[in-house]
Design an enzyme around this catalytic site. Structure first.
Site, mmCIF file in Angstrom:
data_model
loop_
_atom_site.group_PDB
_atom_site.id
_atom_site.type_symbol
_atom_site.label_atom_id
_atom_site.label_comp_id
_atom_site.label_asym_id
_atom_site.label_seq_id
_atom_site.Cartn_x
_atom_site.Cartn_y
_atom_site.Cartn_z
ATOM 1 N N VAL A 33 0.836 -1.198 0.000
ATOM 2 C CA VAL A 33 0.000 0.000 0.000
ATOM 3 C C VAL A 33 0.879 1.261 0.000
ATOM 4 O O VAL A 33 1.904 1.313 0.680
ATOM 5 C CB VAL A 33 -0.908 -0.001 1.252
ATOM 6 C CG1 VAL A 33 -1.780 1.251 1.277
ATOM 7 C CG2 VAL A 33 -1.764 -1.248 1.269
ATOM 8 N N GLY A 36 3.054 3.706 -4.604
ATOM 9 C CA GLY A 36 3.027 4.596 -5.770
ATOM 10 C C GLY A 36 2.565 3.954 -7.064
ATOM 11 O O GLY A 36 2.871 4.465 -8.149
ATOM 12 N N LYS A 37 1.795 2.852 -6.980
ATOM 13 C CA LYS A 37 1.371 2.157 -8.194
ATOM 14 C C LYS A 37 0.471 3.041 -9.059
ATOM 15 O O LYS A 37 0.695 3.191 -10.264
ATOM 16 C CB LYS A 37 0.628 0.864 -7.805
ATOM 17 C CG LYS A 37 1.475 -0.120 -7.011
ATOM 18 C CD LYS A 37 0.726 -1.375 -6.669
ATOM 19 C CE LYS A 37 -0.434 -1.139 -5.723
ATOM 20 N NZ LYS A 37 -0.006 -0.631 -4.395
ATOM 21 N N ASN A 165 10.744 3.096 -5.937
ATOM 22 C CA ASN A 165 10.081 4.383 -6.120
ATOM 23 C C ASN A 165 10.379 5.337 -4.955
ATOM 24 O O ASN A 165 10.910 4.929 -3.926
ATOM 25 C CB ASN A 165 8.570 4.133 -6.246
ATOM 26 C CG ASN A 165 7.826 5.361 -6.722
ATOM 27 O OD1 ASN A 165 8.360 6.175 -7.482
ATOM 28 N ND2 ASN A 165 6.587 5.517 -6.277
ATOM 29 N N MET A 167 12.495 7.728 -4.834
ATOM 30 C CA MET A 167 13.919 8.000 -4.599
ATOM 31 C C MET A 167 14.157 9.462 -4.233
ATOM 32 O O MET A 167 15.149 9.798 -3.570
ATOM 33 C CB MET A 167 14.728 7.621 -5.838
ATOM 34 C CG MET A 167 14.853 6.117 -6.090
ATOM 35 S SD MET A 167 15.778 5.249 -4.808
ATOM 36 C CE MET A 167 17.414 5.955 -4.997
ATOM 37 N N GLY A 468 -33.011 -34.150 6.742
ATOM 38 C CA GLY A 468 -33.771 -33.340 7.698
ATOM 39 C C GLY A 468 -32.966 -33.160 8.970
ATOM 40 O O GLY A 468 -31.881 -33.727 9.142
ATOM 41 N N LEU A 469 -33.501 -32.366 9.887
ATOM 42 C CA LEU A 469 -32.809 -32.083 11.133
ATOM 43 C C LEU A 469 -32.681 -33.335 12.005
ATOM 44 O O LEU A 469 -33.405 -34.320 11.815
ATOM 45 C CB LEU A 469 -33.563 -31.005 11.907
ATOM 46 C CG LEU A 469 -33.629 -29.611 11.262
ATOM 47 C CD1 LEU A 469 -34.651 -28.749 11.981
ATOM 48 C CD2 LEU A 469 -32.260 -28.959 11.283
ATOM 49 N N SER A 542 -27.387 -34.624 6.314
ATOM 50 C CA SER A 542 -26.848 -34.076 5.055
ATOM 51 C C SER A 542 -27.259 -32.619 4.890
ATOM 52 O O SER A 542 -28.078 -32.296 4.038
ATOM 53 C CB SER A 542 -27.280 -34.923 3.860
ATOM 54 O OG SER A 542 -28.658 -35.180 3.839
#
Length: 638
Positions: A33, A36-37, A165, A167, A468-469, A542
């Site tokens: 981050v 300087g991109k 970058n 510099m 089912g549950l 399932s």
């Protein structure tokens, strides 16, 4: 005046033709981050005169509002298009920009620096020829620098520029530059990066961007633009590789023409060349290379063409046309490197759609061999893969495909995984190699098949999948159904959720990953039993739709009957025959469905049974009535 107009028109036409003939370089900027991109890309757009006056005026106004450079133009604002990006001064999404010089055309992707947006960086890097890795001269090599370097090496980008970058903020000190070069070079050797170029610069001031900087007389290397205009493009390299054409479309405008359209992924092809169609392996000869502008004498990597063949052979979308003497490989099991790009984790055993070129197949991750800690390159054990995770995985497909290892060909070796329910892209991967078992294990032909076994029993094999549950009544209903079928002389078997965990699945717990594997194994056993001609009942919670869909996919369309035992949670919890809900409520039982683990009810089950409105025997009779109505069993004797 007419003569002058003609000259202008001729000049414009010549300019456009010259522009068309320019090569196209795709590159990305990446790094941590605030390195300087976006500023670098904005500078390139500005210096290449690719901005209209209204754009320049807008960015000057935005610089006064959002910028961080005082009264000067904030070039990053040319690229950071989202309001959130401008407010925070960061890049979130991948921003693509086009510009050109007298020598070459460029498409640049500005990728996010934050770790949480790693998937966006992978997207931007997937088609790049060059990666510009930005390093803040004041900070040196950071964790995110190493992370992006690993991703760049993983994605097969062969040309790396380490742009040191800012510099200007370290007084253009050569010592600072040399220290960063030495530090990064040691890390690059670990990754096997070979073509690395170091350039000291200031994107904001323009040092070493288009012209050599007078502030750094000690640097005698190339400028950034000089590098970008002369570096070899991957398309040129791919022309030297064996021929590959993934078929995107079977072109059949009339009965007299049948061609196979696609973009040449690698190599060169000419009329008269012998080719092999994969995965079928059939061979033919190229008759014509057809384009909208007429036939070609040859086609090379990067060109979109239609091939016609001398022989009428079966070719479908997704097949690969290869050269005869160096064909693509064919397999259905691979070792892959997978980058996970979805908030919901990847679980081994769960089926996904896999798209390789124009081919779409069903794929399952059979094992995570190890996850990679991108910051340290350490290999760590993992049972699932979270968002932005990277792992070496074994992958199994439902049919063989033609492929090349990703390092050899990114087009035929790269793939994406797609969620079968939402159609969202959830992962991106690279095929490393085919597993030996893909070549050594084949289906053995048997003379006594499923139809013969079922005919001997006088019934049709099928699976009654009760879901089912816990406490819904699945096992009780399944047991009653089997008793009634047995009394009718039917051949059956009941796979119960508790019973299989005493043997077949005794090694599995109740995490999401273990639940997926539990159902995968049961689905495979049920398939074998149907192959034996049995009527199989399964009584499993399932909880996930994707696993039930996977089990359904193992069988023919009329062999899978999904039965939802639709008992409400409150009723199931009130019954609580095993005391499990009470334990879950006290926190003694983790990952319990309905309490702290989700249950996804079927959307379109073949049968839904409300156990609050019927007895067990009435529920079983509903199941038998369904089987009779759909011809799965004959009518019951009076």
């Amino acid at each position: 005046m007419a003569h002058v107009s003609d000259l202008i028109a001729t000049d414009i036409e010549q300019y456009l033709k010259a522009h068309e003939r320019k090569s196209l370089l795709r590159f990305i900027t990446c790094g941590s981050v605030d390195d300087g991109k976006s500023t670098l890309i904005g500078r390139l757009l500005y210096e290449s005169k690719m901005l209209f006056e209204d754009q320049l005026a807008a960015v000057e106004a935005d610089s006064r509002k959002w910028g961080t450079q005082g009264e000067e133009i904030d070039f990053a604002l040319l690229v950071d298009g989202l309001a959130a990006e401008r407010e925070q001064g960061i890049t979130i999404d991948v921003a693509y920009r086009f510009f050109s010089t007298d020598k070459r055309k460029f498409i640049v992707a500005d990728t996010p620096g934050h770790e949480q947006y790693t998937r966006n960086m992978v997207t931007g890097a997937s088609t790049a020829d060059v990666a510009i890795l930005m390093v803040d001269a004041r900070k040196g090599i950071l964790t995110q620098t190493r992370r992006h370097s690993y991703l760049v090496s993983l994605l097969g980008i062969r040309h790396i520029v380490v742009a040191i970058n800012k510099m200007d903020l370290v007084d253009y000190a050569e010592k600072t530059f040399r220290a960063i070069v030495e530090d990064y070079a040691a890390f690059a050797r670990q990754l096997g990066l070979q073509d690395v170029t170091f350039i000291p610069m200031s994107a904001f001031r323009g040092d070493n961007i288009l012209a050599p900087s007078e502030h750094m007389p000690w640097y005698h290397g190339t400028t950034l633009m000089g590098y970008l205009e002369t570096v070899e493009i991957d398309d040129a390299r791919m022309q030297r590789e064996p021929f590959r054409l993934p078929v995107q479309w079977v072109n059949r405008p009339n009965l007299d023409f049948r061609g196979f359209a696609g973009q040449v992924a690698s190599g060169v092809i000419r009329p008269g060349d012998r080719v092999r169609v994969q995965p079928s392996g059939r061979q033919s000869t190229v008759a014509r290379i057809v384009t909208r502008d007429g036939d070609l004498a040859q086609a090379v990597a990067g060109q979109s063409v239609t091939l016609t063949l001398a022989d009428e052979i079966d070719i479908s979308r997704g097949d690969v046309i290869s050269t005869v003497d160096a064909p693509a490989e064919v397999a259905d099991q691979f070792e892959t490197t997978l980058v996970w790009m979805h908030d919901e984790p990847m679980l081994p055993g769960r089926p996904y759609l896999m798209k390789v070129g124009a081919k779409t197949v069903t794929a399952t991750v059979t094992a995570i061999k190890h996850q990679v800690n991108v910051n340290t390159l350490e290999h760590i054990a993992a049972k699932k893969l979270e968002l932005n995770g990277i792992a070496e995985c074994n992958l199994s497909l439902d049919r063989p495909i033609a492929f090349d290892p990703y390092p050899h060909n990114r087009d035929t070796g790269g793939f994406i995984l797609i969620d079968r329910l939402s159609s969202n892209t959830v992962g991106a991967g690279m095929i490393n190699f085919a597993l030996r078992r893909a070549h050594n294990i084949h289906f053995q032909h048997v003379d006594v098949d499923k139809a013969a076994r079922a005919a001997m029993k006088g019934q049709k094999g099928c699976v009654l999948w009760l879901t089912g549950l816990s406490g819904a009544g699945k096992s009780t209903i399944a047991n009653m159904v089997e008793k009634k079928l047995h009394a009718m002389g039917r051949h059956t078997y009941l796979l119960d959720g508790d019973n299989v965990r005493h043997g077949l699945n005794k090694d599995l717990g109740f995490t999401d990953a273990d639940r997926v594997e539990n159902i995968r194994r049961v689905g495979e056993v049920a398939r074998l039993m149907v192959d034996a001609g049995l009527i199989v009942m399964t009584a499993f919670i399932s909880p996930f739709r994707s696993e039930r869909r996977m089990a359904r996919g193992l069988l023919e369309a009329d062999e899978f009957v999904e039965i939802h035992v639709a008992t409400p949670l409150a009723v199931a919890e009130e019954r609580d025959p095993k005391g499990l809900y009470k334990k879950a409520r006290r926190g003694e039982l983790k990952n319990f469905t309905g309490i702290d683990s989700p249950y996804e009810p079927p959307e379109t089950p073949e049968l839904s049974i409300d156990t609050t409105a019927c007895t067990v025997e009435e529920a079983a009779d509903q199941v038998l009535a369904y089987l009779e109505q759909h011809g799965l069993i004959a009518g019951r004797a009076p």
